[in-house]
Design a protein around this motif. Structure first.
Motif, mmCIF file in Angstrom:
data_model
loop_
_atom_site.group_PDB
_atom_site.id
_atom_site.type_symbol
_atom_site.label_atom_id
_atom_site.label_comp_id
_atom_site.label_asym_id
_atom_site.label_seq_id
_atom_site.Cartn_x
_atom_site.Cartn_y
_atom_site.Cartn_z
ATOM 1 N N LEU A 45 0.827 -1.198 0.000
ATOM 2 C CA LEU A 45 0.000 0.000 0.000
ATOM 3 C C LEU A 45 0.867 1.256 0.000
ATOM 4 N N ALA A 46 0.393 2.286 -0.690
ATOM 5 C CA ALA A 46 1.006 3.604 -0.617
ATOM 6 C C ALA A 46 0.173 4.538 0.250
ATOM 7 N N LEU A 60 1.025 0.790 -4.083
ATOM 8 C CA LEU A 60 2.286 1.449 -4.386
ATOM 9 C C LEU A 60 2.477 1.647 -5.881
ATOM 10 N N VAL A 61 2.203 0.635 -6.677
ATOM 11 C CA VAL A 61 2.422 0.782 -8.111
ATOM 12 C C VAL A 61 1.438 1.766 -8.724
ATOM 13 N N GLY A 62 0.181 1.753 -8.251
ATOM 14 C CA GLY A 62 -0.802 2.691 -8.783
ATOM 15 C C GLY A 62 -0.468 4.129 -8.416
ATOM 16 N N HIS A 63 -0.080 4.348 -7.154
ATOM 17 C CA HIS A 63 0.277 5.700 -6.736
ATOM 18 C C HIS A 63 1.518 6.179 -7.475
ATOM 19 N N THR A 64 2.490 5.310 -7.672
ATOM 20 C CA THR A 64 3.691 5.686 -8.414
ATOM 21 C C THR A 64 3.333 6.108 -9.834
ATOM 22 N N ALA A 65 2.463 5.345 -10.475
ATOM 23 C CA ALA A 65 2.016 5.706 -11.814
ATOM 24 C C ALA A 65 1.274 7.039 -11.808
ATOM 25 N N ASN A 66 0.454 7.274 -10.770
ATOM 26 C CA ASN A 66 -0.256 8.550 -10.648
ATOM 27 C C ASN A 66 0.705 9.725 -10.616
ATOM 28 N N VAL A 67 1.712 9.614 -9.767
ATOM 29 C CA VAL A 67 2.633 10.732 -9.581
ATOM 30 C C VAL A 67 3.482 10.945 -10.829
ATOM 31 N N MET A 68 3.874 9.859 -11.500
ATOM 32 C CA MET A 68 4.606 10.014 -12.759
ATOM 33 C C MET A 68 3.736 10.724 -13.797
ATOM 34 N N ARG A 69 2.480 10.345 -13.858
ATOM 35 C CA ARG A 69 1.562 10.986 -14.795
ATOM 36 C C ARG A 69 1.367 12.452 -14.432
ATOM 37 N N ALA A 70 1.210 12.732 -13.142
ATOM 38 C CA ALA A 70 1.039 14.116 -12.708
ATOM 39 C C ALA A 70 2.275 14.949 -13.054
ATOM 40 N N MET A 71 3.450 14.390 -12.839
ATOM 41 C CA MET A 71 4.688 15.108 -13.162
ATOM 42 C C MET A 71 4.752 15.422 -14.652
ATOM 43 N N THR A 72 4.424 14.454 -15.475
ATOM 44 C CA THR A 72 4.461 14.657 -16.928
ATOM 45 C C THR A 72 3.493 15.760 -17.337
ATOM 46 N N LYS A 110 8.358 2.830 0.599
ATOM 47 C CA LYS A 110 7.151 2.353 1.281
ATOM 48 C C LYS A 110 7.051 0.825 1.283
ATOM 49 N N ALA A 111 7.897 0.184 0.525
ATOM 50 C CA ALA A 111 7.868 -1.277 0.456
ATOM 51 C C ALA A 111 8.655 -1.871 1.614
ATOM 52 N N ASN A 112 8.261 -1.525 2.847
ATOM 53 C CA ASN A 112 8.921 -2.094 4.034
ATOM 54 C C ASN A 112 7.896 -2.371 5.112
ATOM 55 N N ASP A 113 8.265 -3.245 6.041
ATOM 56 C CA ASP A 113 7.292 -3.710 7.028
ATOM 57 C C ASP A 113 6.856 -2.610 7.986
ATOM 58 N N HIS A 114 7.727 -1.635 8.283
ATOM 59 C CA HIS A 114 7.326 -0.567 9.196
ATOM 60 C C HIS A 114 6.261 0.319 8.557
ATOM 61 N N PHE A 115 6.502 0.792 7.338
ATOM 62 C CA PHE A 115 5.505 1.641 6.691
ATOM 63 C C PHE A 115 4.222 0.864 6.430
ATOM 64 N N LEU A 404 -7.340 14.367 1.250
ATOM 65 C CA LEU A 404 -6.179 13.632 0.787
ATOM 66 C C LEU A 404 -6.212 12.232 1.367
ATOM 67 N N THR A 405 -5.777 11.285 0.572
ATOM 68 C CA THR A 405 -5.586 9.961 1.138
ATOM 69 C C THR A 405 -4.448 10.033 2.132
ATOM 70 N N ALA A 406 -4.596 9.341 3.246
ATOM 71 C CA ALA A 406 -3.608 9.405 4.320
ATOM 72 C C ALA A 406 -2.671 8.215 4.264
ATOM 73 N N THR A 407 -1.541 8.360 4.941
ATOM 74 C CA THR A 407 -0.595 7.250 5.045
ATOM 75 C C THR A 407 -0.484 6.731 6.467
ATOM 76 N N GLY A 408 -0.855 7.554 7.438
ATOM 77 C CA GLY A 408 -0.620 7.218 8.830
ATOM 78 C C GLY A 408 0.587 7.930 9.387
ATOM 79 N N GLU A 409 1.506 8.355 8.505
ATOM 80 C CA GLU A 409 2.692 9.065 8.949
ATOM 81 C C GLU A 409 2.370 10.483 9.398
ATOM 82 N N GLU A 410 1.148 10.960 9.101
ATOM 83 C CA GLU A 410 0.825 12.345 9.425
ATOM 84 C C GLU A 410 0.957 12.630 10.916
ATOM 85 N N THR A 411 0.832 11.605 11.756
ATOM 86 C CA THR A 411 0.968 11.822 13.194
ATOM 87 C C THR A 411 2.413 11.864 13.629
ATOM 88 N N GLU A 412 3.343 11.573 12.718
ATOM 89 C CA GLU A 412 4.763 11.698 13.034
ATOM 90 C C GLU A 412 5.179 13.148 12.846
#
Length: 802
Positions: A45-46, A60-72, A110-115, A404-412
């Motif tokens: 998950l992203a 993760l793959v969908g969000h990555t594609a989103n951001v690449m598309r947005a950048m373009t 984001k491809a790690n057990d903590h995130f 915005l979609t959240a990640t959970g890191e917002e509380t950090e």
């Protein structure tokens, strides 16, 4: 407008192509595989989600594609502005390749057990229960995901370097896309990300063999031209111990020491990545199922929402009516240089001239109109563009109808941080869509210090013209940022001020690279005798001033009393009540909703249709945020620039009564917020004149009594190299924004109101250990007292000031 941004990232088929293509990742045997936490649901998950199953953009793959598309999309739409406004140090096509690579890498970590535990922690109850789960308030991640993105990209560098684009610049941009790289609490350090040794784990594990990560790799092959096979011998272990993290950080740091990027190219790349990531994370707040709008359609519509001649004509008609502009206003409309300077007194019509200037310089652009304070931007919005065109009042309390979609890191939250990052991101979308942006100057110049707000709305800034008003009030840090902005951003800029010193003009011309003509205000209006000064410190000033206030109010006059500190203003307010007056109190320590009400009450009380007497007691917020004209001014001695601003509220503009009116001054025994030298210069100013005094006299005095400023021109955005973190844009302040404990029952029931109940207080060191709500510290009732008539006051002995 309610929008949902999503991509159908067509990257799911043929998942096994990676193995067939010869991808080999070295992992530490079956023991590690057994230790790898099982994912439920079995996706990388992203973002978090609130539906039964994650959609493609949550992964993760969908969000990555989103951001690449947005950048373009952003680069394609902003191509002309990027090449004409910024020196990118190379062609746009090569920049675009590096930018797409940065978008591709930014969330690898984001491809790690903590995130993955963090992002699942607050998912709604499901069966089976989402796993793993990690509460960051108790167990933070060993490293943040964007730092791990850098580390992974370094390990894959032999593969990444085979594609087009600058892989190391992309790596650096990815590590800074949350603004937490190389600095803490505004101070620079050499740390490539914090390692949280108290997180409860000595290592984390990456899901490099997970099918979703392989899909991410395959996305790079298809979109960026990576080779189908890894270079021979490439091995990437999945376990990241603290020692391994440090080793790779040291390797990146060593490489960065030999790296000499083009500073503007890197700065623009960082900004676009942050904006693209924000865009890729946006969804609508829609309870029902509205049709989805394609991202490219919305972005094109938002960024093409620019000024037309008709827009500006409506604004000017609103202010001028059947009247004609003054000569200096017409001269502003004819100014041909990229940067225009205008020197005119307060209330003499500079703003009308600014919109005439915009008719020549801001057509087919957005227009940022920057004021030094929040209240001033409110008045600029109400007085000129509210209801006339698509405009957005943009200071720190704007609201947005997006989520915005959240990640959970917002509380950090970073130590000392009080910003609600999600709210700032959402407000940025309103700026993207707006033609006029009436804002505090921080919304633009904060870019030079990597402030979140201007980074999130960078696409709008890149396509805009700019007006900066009240430039004489800028401190050494803010004026230094203005100089770097003029030097770097080759956009049309109008600078307006009550005065410019010869040294300031030289510095501005050096930044712009050419000599500049100064347009002066209407000479006849500037020479009008508006003020009569009274400063008698050797007498009983208190009895003298209170007697003068009483006589003015008895005659039906309107009195403005300006103090240097909130505590002083409150004392004067309470004394006025004891003497039988009915004063208004206005300062910065009110809840936002109460401050708006105080602001409106104060301005309305001074309007011509109110024939009754008025006594308003205020702090420095009155210097620029109150568009009013008093018949008597009472002021503590302050810095000369502040005194000129306060005098701009006496016998103001078109409210000039035909004769000079009294301004009484008295000393401030405190050394805050002004030091001894500033107060001494203020005394010199008021003693320099007999009677009467004109705005031209004040401007002439300021020009001939310049103060050498030790300008702070360092910019994290331009000079930070690999670092990206928010620094200070103004001289240091201990102010933090909080919520009140007494308001929490209401806010928990109606969280949308949270921004209306924020309160700025002094004492950033006092918030440690306070609970938080929506990322704001909650001020305990036994430490901060609040009254809607007086504002916030600490029970503890902490000095309160503006």
């Amino acid at each position: 407008m309610k929008i949902r941004f999503a991509f159908n990232a067509l990257v799911w088929a043929d998942a096994n192509i990676l193995d067939a293509a010869g991808f080999i990742l070295s992992i530490q045997g079956n023991e590690m595989m057994k230790a790898l936490p099982r994912l439920e649901p079995n996706y990388l998950l992203a973002k978090s989600y609130d539906t039964a199953y994650p959609c493609g953009s949550d992964r993760l793959v969908g969000h990555t594609a989103n951001v690449m598309r947005a950048m373009t999309l952003l680069i394609d739409l902003l191509a002309n502005h990027l090449t004409t406004t910024f020196d990118l140090g190379g062609d746009l096509e090569s920049f675009k390749k590096t930018a797409r690579l940065a978008a591709y890498l930014h969330d690898w970590g984001k491809a790690n057990d903590h995130f993955q535990g963090v992002v699942r922690c607050k998912l709604r109850s499901q069966n089976p229960r989402p796993t793993p789960q990690r509460d960051v308030t108790k167990h933070p991640q060993l490293v943040r995901h964007e730092i791990l993105s850098m580390l992974l990209a370094w390990e894959f560098r032999d593969w990444l370097s085979q594609a087009d684009g600058d892989w190391f610049m992309a790596l650096i941009a990815s590590g800074g896309h949350h603004g937490k790289l190389g600095g803490r609490q505004g101070r620079r350090n050499d740390e490539l990300g914090d390692i949280r040794k108290d997180c409860g784990d000595a290592e984390l594990v990456t899901y490099l063999q997970h099918p979703d990560f392989k899909r991410v790799l395959r996305l790079g092959i298809r979109q960026l031209g990576f080779p189908m096979r890894f270079p021979k011998g490439l091995k990437v272990d999945s376990i990241w111990s603290i020692q391994r993290i440090k080793n790779v950080q040291r390797a990146i740091f060593k490489h960065s020491g030999e790296w000499q990027p083009h500073p503007i190219r890197l700065a623009v790349l960082k900004s676009l990545l942050i904006a693209a990531d924000t865009l890729g994370s946006a969804i609508a707040r829609t309870p029902d199922q509205h049709p989805q709008l394609k991202l490219d359609r919305w972005v094109k519509a938002a960024l093409s929402s620019t000024l037309t001649n008709e827009d500006l004509d409506r604004v000017l008609q609103n202010k001028l009516g059947a009247g004609k502009p003054y000569g200096f206003q017409e001269a502003m409309g004819k100014a041909g240089q990229r940067v225009t300077l205008v020197q005119a007194g307060c209330g003499t019509g500079k703003t009308v001239g600014a919109y005439l200037w915009a008719k020549r310089h801001a057509i087919a652009r957005k227009l940022f109109f920057g004021y030094p304070t929040m209240g001033t931007s409110t008045e600029g919005f109400r007085g000129y563009v509210q209801g006339e065109v698509n405009a957005i009042l943009q200071h720190s309390k704007a609201a947005a109808d997006l989520e915005l979609t959240a990640t959970g890191e917002e509380t950090e939250i970073s130590e000392g941080s009080t910003q609600n990052e999600a709210a700032i991101k959402l407000a940025s979308f309103e700026i993207w869509e707006s033609k006029f942006i009436i804002c505090t100057v921080d919304t633009v110049l904060g870019l030079l210090q990597c402030h979140r707000r201007p980074l999130y709305c960078f696409p709008a800034i890149a396509s805009a013209a700019f007006v900066f008003d009240e430039v004489h009030s800028y401190d050494r840090v803010l004026f230094g940022a203005l100089l770097r902005f003029l030097q770097t951003v080759k956009a049309p800029v109008l600078l307006m001020s009550a005065s410019f010193t010869p040294n300031q003009i030289q510095q501005i011309e050096a930044a712009v690279g050419e000599s500049l003509e100064i347009i002066a205000g209407d000479a006849e209006r500037e020479m009008l005798p508006r003020y009569r000064f009274c400063y008698e410190p050797e007498h009983d000033w208190e009895a003298l001033i209170w007697g003068r206030v009483e006589s003015e109010l008895t005659a039906g006059g309107k009195v403005l009393w300006v103090c240097n500190q909130v505590s002083t203003a409150i004392t004067a307010y309470e004394k006025a009540i004891k003497q039988g007056f009915k004063p208004l109190l206005y300062h910065s320590r009110f809840r936002y909703c109460d401050r708006k009400q105080r602001h409106e009450e104060t301005v309305n009380a001074f309007k011509g249709n109110n024939t009754g007497p008025v006594l308003a007691i205020a702090t420095q917020v009155a210097e620029m945020s109150l568009d009013l004209s008093a018949t008597l001014l009472i002021s503590q001695i302050a810095d000369p620039a502040a005194l000129v601003q306060r005098l701009g509220r006496l016998n103001r503009g078109n409210a000039y009564c035909g004769r000079p009116l009294d301004a009484y001054f008295y000393d401030d025994p405190s050394d805050k917020p002004y030091d001894h030298g500033q107060l001494e210069r203020g005394q010199q100013l008021v003693r320099a004149f007999g009677s009467p005094v004109s705005q031209a006299d004040l401007a002439h005095w300021l020009e001939n009594h310049p103060v050498p400023l030790q300008l702070e021109t360092d910019s994290i955005w331009l000079d930070g190299h690999w670092r990206t973190y928010p620094g200070s844009l103004r001289d240091e302040s201990a102010t933090v924004t909080v919520l009140l404990e007494q308001d929490m029952p209401l806010l928990k029931q109606q969280p949308k109101l949270v921004h209306h109940y924020t309160v700025p207080i002094l004492g950033s060191n006092r918030i440690q250990g306070w609970d938080r709500f929506r990322h704001y510290p909650i001020a305990p009732s036994d430490q901060i007292a609040y009254d809607s008539a007086i504002g916030a006051r600490p029970y503890a002995k902490v000095q309160v000031q503006d």
